[in-house]
Design an enzyme around this catalytic site. Structure first.
Site, PDB file in Angstrom:
ATOM      1  N   GLU A 115       0.718  -1.578  -0.231  1.00  0.00           N
ATOM      2  CA  GLU A 115       0.108   0.090  -0.050  1.00  0.00           C
ATOM      3  C   GLU A 115       0.559   1.112  -0.156  1.00  0.00           C
ATOM      4  O   GLU A 115       1.499   1.582   0.926  1.00  0.00           O
ATOM      5  CB  GLU A 115      -0.238   0.737   1.261  1.00  0.00           C
ATOM      6  CG  GLU A 115      -1.600   1.507   1.899  1.00  0.00           C
ATOM      7  CD  GLU A 115      -2.623   1.975   0.535  1.00  0.00           C
ATOM      8  OE1 GLU A 115      -1.846   2.831  -0.349  1.00  0.00           O
ATOM      9  OE2 GLU A 115      -3.407   1.361  -0.126  1.00  0.00           O
ATOM     10  N   PRO A 116       0.560   1.529  -0.620  1.00  0.00           N
ATOM     11  CA  PRO A 116       2.279   2.933  -0.929  1.00  0.00           C
ATOM     12  C   PRO A 116       1.928   4.126  -0.231  1.00  0.00           C
ATOM     13  O   PRO A 116       2.602   5.221   0.012  1.00  0.00           O
ATOM     14  CB  PRO A 116       1.790   3.565  -2.787  1.00  0.00           C
ATOM     15  CG  PRO A 116       0.555   3.118  -3.330  1.00  0.00           C
ATOM     16  CD  PRO A 116       0.738   1.676  -2.230  1.00  0.00           C
TER      17      PRO A 116
END
Length: 497
Positions: free
Chosen positions: A268-269
């Site tokens: 999840e950036p």
């Protein structure tokens, strides 16, 4: 030199080597009480520590920022206290620091305002670190000499004040690691950049409905060593986090077997955990789930204390390195297959025909000031054989009956006692109408409270309210009110949780 003399010399050397090893082991045992093995601290030891140092001013999950501030400010002697900045609502965000060792650890809690289990445990841990002159001295000494511990106990005080997930801008702080639109996220990023911690503990609560995959066991604790890229690579930084988590697994299996789950590690950036890992901090996500009959999560609080103290000790001693990364991947995944109440094989009549179905019910907390009540919802209907319930009931031979609404309109819920409420249930009344309903929502009656002209569904509907009766052979046996099962044969109201 060879022959019998050389053989005798080797045997003598081996003998004295063994003697030296035994003496060294005895000295280590005598100097530590109890003797921690390379596998970490024993559960009994950690339970004793918790019972001695549990913070008495915290007994419920809904912790106010004012109490956190009070408890932080009284710790100036042992800890270094620092105000890192202010929230959107101008509330102070604090950091407490302890220890003077070379390994830096940053722990942060309650970045989601309604996720407070670890916050409770951190104050228990603070009490432990402030202790002296007892059987825990060796552990305390190791932490102080080997670690620099930095704690942010409540990152989202505005959310905590109203017990909501997001900050008062409506931002999920755990999706603000890149844009840093919120001051709270900026504070956490700055703390990481200035400290450059070796390890990070990202402390959260998760939904009560996570279970250990393939079992009915709640995932009371879930863990993750977040990925630092989309390929889910494993470098030394992430591997160290995995090894610490294997130590958590060991402790959980000895304390509460088969209640530990692992999160999916899809990158999840925008999340802080993933980015901490990317930025070079070995990051351990700990999510506190549910445990049966523990609504205020006090047992889960104890588990958090035990897990954190043991993990910090293993980092201080370096013994986490003895664990194999492969064992991290053997931790079962968690999945969201739990319900508060699962009623199986219930007959529902429609248009003159009977249909056998399962009903799955969840209960949501609705806040009222500093308190809350439950609102039960029919989560699903049909074949629910792949789900599990905290409470399960086989309703074979029973049928759904919609309750009646009493014809009297009450001025207030205070006019209805618990005894009267049970009598109404036994007579088939499931709901009453009350004037000024906004003033009567927060009550403990086992009845549905309606507005003067309000009705409720006569048949089960997905996402509808969970209020109905179970009838067998023409007799009402159970009532379901706000998602709680009530046995109508009892002489007083007892919710079957």
């Amino acid at each position: 030199m060879t022959g019998p003399f050389m053989l005798l010399k080797l045997k003598v050397c081996r003998f004295w080597g063994i003697v030296a090893l035994i003496i060294s082991s005895l000295i280590n045992f005598a100097c530590s009480s109890p003797s921690p093995s390379f596998k970490g601290l024993e559960p009994e030891f950690l339970i004793d520590a918790y019972e001695k140092y549990q913070e008495p001013d915290i007994t419920k999950r809904r912790i106010k920022p004012s109490l956190v501030k009070k408890l932080i400010q009284k710790r100036k002697e042992v800890f270094k206290m620092e105000e890192l900045g202010k929230s959107v609502g101008n509330r102070s965000i604090y950091q407490l620091s302890y220890g003077e060792g070379p390994t830096k650890v940053l722990l942060w809690s309650q970045m989601h305002g309604d996720e407070s289990t670890a916050t409770m445990a951190l104050f228990d841990l603070f009490n432990f670190l402030e202790g002296s002159g007892d059987e825990f001295l060796v552990i305390r000494k190791s932490l102080k000499e080997n670690l620099q511990l930095h704690f942010i106990p409540m990152l989202n005080p505005d959310g905590a004040a109203v017990f909501q997930r997001r900050n008062i801008l409506g931002i999920d702080l755990n999706r603000d690691a890149l844009r840093l639109a919120s001051p709270e996220a900026m504070i956490l990023k700055k703390a990481r950049d200035e400290l450059e911690p070796d390890f990070g503990f990202n402390l959260h609560d998760q939904s009560n409905y996570y279970n250990v995959k393939g079992t009915a066991n709640p995932a009371t604790i879930s863990v993750l060593a977040p990925a630092f890229n989309a390929e889910k690579g494993v470098n030394e930084i992430r591997a160290n986090a995995m090894k610490v988590i294997v130590g958590i697994k060991r402790l959980m299996q000895e304390t509460l077997p088969d209640h530990l789950g692992k999160y999916d590690d899809t990158f999840e950036p925008r999340a802080f955990g993933d980015n901490f890992q990317k930025w070079g901090t070995s990051t351990i996500l700990i999510e506190s789930g549910a445990y049966p009959n523990d609504p205020e999560k006090q047992h889960v609080r104890q588990l958090n204390f035990m897990i954190l103290l043991n993990a910090l000790y293993e980092i201080a001693q370096g013994t986490y390195k003895n664990y194999a990364v492969e064992n991290y991947f053997r931790i079962p995944d968690n999945e969201e297959q739990l319900l508060d109440l699962l009623i199986k094989n219930l007959t529902v009549h429609r248009e003159g025909h009977g249909y056998q179905v399962d009903l799955g019910i969840k209960r949501e907390e609705i806040s009222f000031g500093d308190d809350f009540l439950f609102s039960g919802t029919l989560e699903d209907i049909g074949d629910l054989s792949v789900f599990y319930g905290y409470k399960e009931m086989d309703a074979s031979g029973m049928k759904w009956v919609s309750g009646k609404i009493h014809n009297k309109i009450f001025n207030s819920t205070r006019e209805i006692s618990q005894v009267t409420a049970l009598e109404l249930l036994k007579d088939g009344y499931l709901a009453v109408r009350v004037k000024n309903i906004s003033e009567n929502q927060n009550h403990s009656l086992p009845l549905r409270i309606l507005k003067e002209n309000e009705n409720f569904p006569q048949f089960p509907t997905k996402d509808g309210p969970a209020h109905f009766f179970l009838e067998k052979d023409g007799e009402l046996c159970f009532a379901v009110v706000n998602g709680f099962l009530i046995d109508l044969k009892q002489s007083e109201v007892k919710k079957i949780k």
